[in-house]
Design an enzyme around this catalytic site. Structure first.
Site, PDB file in Angstrom:
ATOM      1  N   GLU A 211       0.859  -1.111  -0.004  1.00  0.00           N
ATOM      2  CA  GLU A 211       0.031  -0.126  -0.200  1.00  0.00           C
ATOM      3  C   GLU A 211       0.816   1.343   0.019  1.00  0.00           C
ATOM      4  O   GLU A 211       0.845   2.122   1.009  1.00  0.00           O
ATOM      5  CB  GLU A 211      -0.798   0.059   1.239  1.00  0.00           C
ATOM      6  CG  GLU A 211      -2.061  -0.939   1.158  1.00  0.00           C
ATOM      7  CD  GLU A 211      -3.256  -0.856   2.271  1.00  0.00           C
ATOM      8  OE1 GLU A 211      -3.028  -0.103   3.261  1.00  0.00           O
ATOM      9  OE2 GLU A 211      -4.015  -1.238   2.101  1.00  0.00           O
TER      10      GLU A 211
ATOM     11  N   GLU B  93      -6.369  -8.103  -0.356  1.00  0.00           N
ATOM     12  CA  GLU B  93      -6.921  -7.935   1.106  1.00  0.00           C
ATOM     13  C   GLU B  93      -8.351  -7.770   1.304  1.00  0.00           C
ATOM     14  O   GLU B  93      -8.761  -6.704   0.449  1.00  0.00           O
ATOM     15  CB  GLU B  93      -6.160  -6.737   2.231  1.00  0.00           C
ATOM     16  CG  GLU B  93      -4.706  -7.073   2.053  1.00  0.00           C
ATOM     17  CD  GLU B  93      -4.002  -6.087   3.020  1.00  0.00           C
ATOM     18  OE1 GLU B  93      -4.990  -5.385   3.917  1.00  0.00           O
ATOM     19  OE2 GLU B  93      -2.663  -5.960   2.967  1.00  0.00           O
TER      20      GLU B  93
HETATM   21  C1  GAL Z   1      -4.322  -2.443   4.846  1.00  0.00           C
HETATM   22  C2  GAL Z   1      -2.672  -2.977   5.120  1.00  0.00           C
HETATM   23  C3  GAL Z   1      -2.753  -4.238   6.134  1.00  0.00           C
HETATM   24  C4  GAL Z   1      -3.495  -3.642   7.364  1.00  0.00           C
HETATM   25  C5  GAL Z   1      -4.908  -3.645   7.061  1.00  0.00           C
HETATM   26  C6  GAL Z   1      -5.687  -3.232   8.207  1.00  0.00           C
HETATM   27  O1  GAL Z   1      -4.237  -1.085   4.947  1.00  0.00           O
HETATM   28  O2  GAL Z   1      -2.156  -3.427   3.907  1.00  0.00           O
HETATM   29  O3  GAL Z   1      -1.276  -4.251   6.301  1.00  0.00           O
HETATM   30  O4  GAL Z   1      -2.803  -2.706   7.634  1.00  0.00           O
HETATM   31  O5  GAL Z   1      -4.925  -2.624   5.996  1.00  0.00           O
HETATM   32  O6  GAL Z   1      -5.249  -2.011   8.615  1.00  0.00           O
END
Ligand code: GAL
Length: 671
Positions: A142, A304
């Site tokens: 990210e 994710e």
């Molecule tokens: C995303 C990130 C993850 C984790 C998740 C929850 O922004 O890639 O590493 O932080 O959200 O915050």
């Protein structure tokens, strides 16, 4: 269809890994993403590398048929690197240092950080790049999250000046002319006098500095991320050929031009957290899906996806039974070939203790695990049908970061006149009619679309105007939103009647523009051809049609009541609508449904319940319709076409009932 999960072997005792692998296998999970925050475990001391534990984990999961997507560990850096370079941190526009403690906060133009980042990626890819269980790579994590895409430190100052020298051919007079620095005596004698825009007397950099400087700084800052990504991509390709490389993007995050970033990726992936924006009985806004897919006009991965409630201090409401599965299907319906949940197990420590995984901290499988398991079984069954299918949109939304950034530094007004809100508004209106759009750049293949909607072509270089005109001449239907054709590429306002270079295709000019939303209590409306009145927001471009252009909507309010708000112009084989204001959702839906889509040959679904979303994937001549019920009550919906319900394994006719948070996937046509 692939199911995956983010896994952090470094957080758990080795004895637990095998249990996790077995549980994942039983749930149908076939990918793990690992290591993107593990720099210190991979290089515990400067120059001492340890990839053994990671290799052991990769091989163990491999034995369970679970392949690894490896993340390069550069978003978080070891304390020893911080110690070596106390000035490694980014600096905000107010001069404040972004101190150690989060992530992504090292300055990407810091030579020390960059050199060590390159080295760990070299070493990691050389050590693990040929492992047969490593099937893909994710660069970093990210880029730009937590507001880190823009840094104002001295290293960035130097890099910004070099970037400007290249952009202006080392000609400071050209820069002065382009930015209009004669205003307030801000002319530069040399590039060395230029700094990243800092906060001014009583303003932030964003709303106090020369808009030309700010726009170029935003472009530069985006390019820095693109360059960092490219550097890693090149290293990975060298040491781990043949594995697709991705980066996990953040949907509508606006500080990086994702079209540019995506050109260096083999596949786009992104992080989907619908609960951050939505917890109602209505579909989460589809624009992020449509932009991610539109970046390359190709299927994507969700790297994710919410696997429970998330939050850092407090957390969101827990997704009720079925909603995680539903969100997964929304992503699939809108072009995702992989859904990877974040994360496997809630972490017992750290800032994200409450960003919940599939399993709670105790690691015992419960309801959310069972839901993922159901999805795993379904994905396996659906693969023969859906693998290789794609979303084939007939409508495009022109998504333009230059316009977005120009409006970030000068929003003109508020109350609805906001780039992302307008793009969202159009996309959501289309969704209510069962129409799917790709959000694309001006350089995309526009010939795929019957209709192209440009929320605001605020920055409009001649090449953009020409491509839009060519789209219409060839038979396309173009919708231009308010404040289009206003600015040249460096931020100067055009020296012509608006919409400047778009006037010919629009068949109208802007007589006046008015930020009526600044008048307390004023309610502006527009009257449509069917005589309905709709609320208008933000501002009004008061239009004057030219030639044979026709007026469709008119303003009701202020001194320009009765004057044109929407003008339709037949041009070449197509037509252009100039929409001079921001209409409420019902106004957009009515306009699209009656004014635009039928004439352009785009079929709509009438009377979709508000909680239902419909989207399509196609392969060859077969179309799969996804009907998604985003509410907690069952709903009956009329089908676009009868066919075969893949999940229920039964023929379906004119309508179906969808359970709460339920999904129907209909292969249309015969059995
Ligand atoms: C995303 C990130 C993850 C984790 C998740 C929850 O922004 O890639 O590493 O932080 O959200 O915050």
């Amino acid at each position: 269809m692939i199911l995956g999960v983010a896994y952090y072997p470094e957080h758990w005792p080795r004895e637990r890994w095998e249990t996790d692998a077995r549980l994942m296998q039983e749930a149908g999970i076939s990918r793990v993403r690992m290591a993107e925050f593990a720099w210190h475990r991979l290089e515990p001391r400067e120059g001492q590398f340890d990839f053994g534990w990671l290799e052991e984990a990769i091989n163990l999961f491999g034995r369970y048929g679970i392949q690894t997507i490896l993340g390069t560990p550069t978003p978080t850096y070891p304390a020893w690197l911080h110690e070596m370079y106390p000035d490694i941190h980014q600096v905000k526009s107010n001069g404040q240092v972004k101190e150690w403690g989060q992530r992504q906060d090292a300055c990407k133009n810091h030579p020390g950080y960059r050199a060590y980042a390159r080295r760990i990626v070299e070493k990691m890819t050389a050590a693990l790049g040929q492992n047969p269980h490593v099937v893909a790579w994710q660069t970093d994590n990210e880029f730009g999250c937590h507001g880190t895409a823009r840094c104002h430190c001295p290293n960035c100052g130097r890099a910004f000046r070099s970037w400007l020298r290249r952009r202006f051919n080392n000609d400071i007079a050209a820069l002065n002319a382009a930015w209009g620095t004669v205003f307030w005596s801000h002319e530069y004698d040399d590039f060395d006098q230029i700094w990243p825009p800092m906060d001014t007397a009583d303003r932030t950099a964003n709303d106090g500095q020369n808009p030309g400087l700010v726009l170029d700084f935003y472009r530069f800052s985006s390019d820095v991320q693109v360059e960092m990504n490219r550097e890693q991509v090149e290293i990975i390709r060298r040491h781990s050929p043949g594995r697709p490389i991705t980066h996990n993007l953040m949907g509508l995050f606006h500080q990086i031009d994702y079209f540019k970033l995506a050109t260096d990726l083999d596949i786009v992936s992104w992080d989907n957290y619908p609960f951050l924006a939505n917890n109602t009985n209505r579909p989460p806004a589809p624009l992020a899906h449509d932009l991610m897919r539109g970046l390359k006009q190709k299927p994507v991965w969700v790297m994710e996806q919410a696997s429970g409630p998330g939050g850092w201090g407090s957390y969101a409401a827990t997704p009720p039974p079925g909603q995680m599965r539903l969100w997964a299907y929304q992503a699939v319906a809108r072009g995702a070939d992989m859904i990877s949940f974040f994360r496997w197990r809630s972490c017992r420590w750290g800032r994200e203790q409450y960003w919940h995984g599939i399993l709670y901290h105790h690691g015992i499988p419960q309801r959310r695990y069972e839901e993922v398991k159901q999805l795993g079984a379904e994905f396996r069954a659906l693969s023969t049908e859906l693998d290789g299918s794609e979303v084939a949109a007939e409508v495009g939304i022109l998504y333009d970061y230059d316009s977005l950034w120009a409006l970030e530094t000068q929003p003109n007004t508020g109350d609805g006149f906001d780039y992302r809100a307008m793009a969202n508004g159009w996309d959501a209106a289309l969704a209510r009619l069962g129409v799917v759009a790709d959000a694309v750049s001006i350089d995309a293949d526009l010939t795929r679309y019957k209709v192209l909607i440009a929320p605001s072509v605020h920055v409009c270089p001649p090449a953009t105007a020409e491509r839009l005109a060519a789209f219409v001449r060839a038979g396309g239907t173009l919708i231009l939103g308010p404040r289009s054709g206003v600015k040249e590429s460096e931020g100067a306002i055009v020296d012509a009647l608006l919409p400047g270079p778009l006037r010919e295709v629009a068949g109208c000019y802007v007589e006046e523009y008015d930020a009526f939303s600044q008048i307390p209590g004023l309610e502006m409306r527009v009257r449509c051809p069917a005589n309905h009145l709709y609320r208008a927001y933000g501002l009004a471009d008061v239009l004057v049609p030219e030639g044979d252009a026709e007026v469709s909507h008119r303003y009701e309010g202020r001194y320009y009541a009765g004057k044109p708000a929407v003008v339709r112009h037949a041009y070449g084989k197509g037509c252009c609508f100039y929409v001079g204001t921001v209409m409420e959702p019902a106004g957009l839906i009515g306009f699209l449904r009656y004014g635009v889509l039928p004439g352009a040959g785009v079929a709509v679904l009438s009377d979709l319940p508000e909680c239902v979303e419909v989207s399509y994937r196609s392969r060859g001549g077969t179309r799969y319709a996804f009907y998604l019920n985003h509410s907690d009550a069952a709903v009956k919906v009329a089908l676009a076409r009868p066919g075969f319900d893949l999940l229920a394994a039964a023929a379906v006719g004119d309508s179906v009932e969808i359970p709460p948070f339920g999904v129907r996937i209909v292969r249309e046509g015969g059995l």
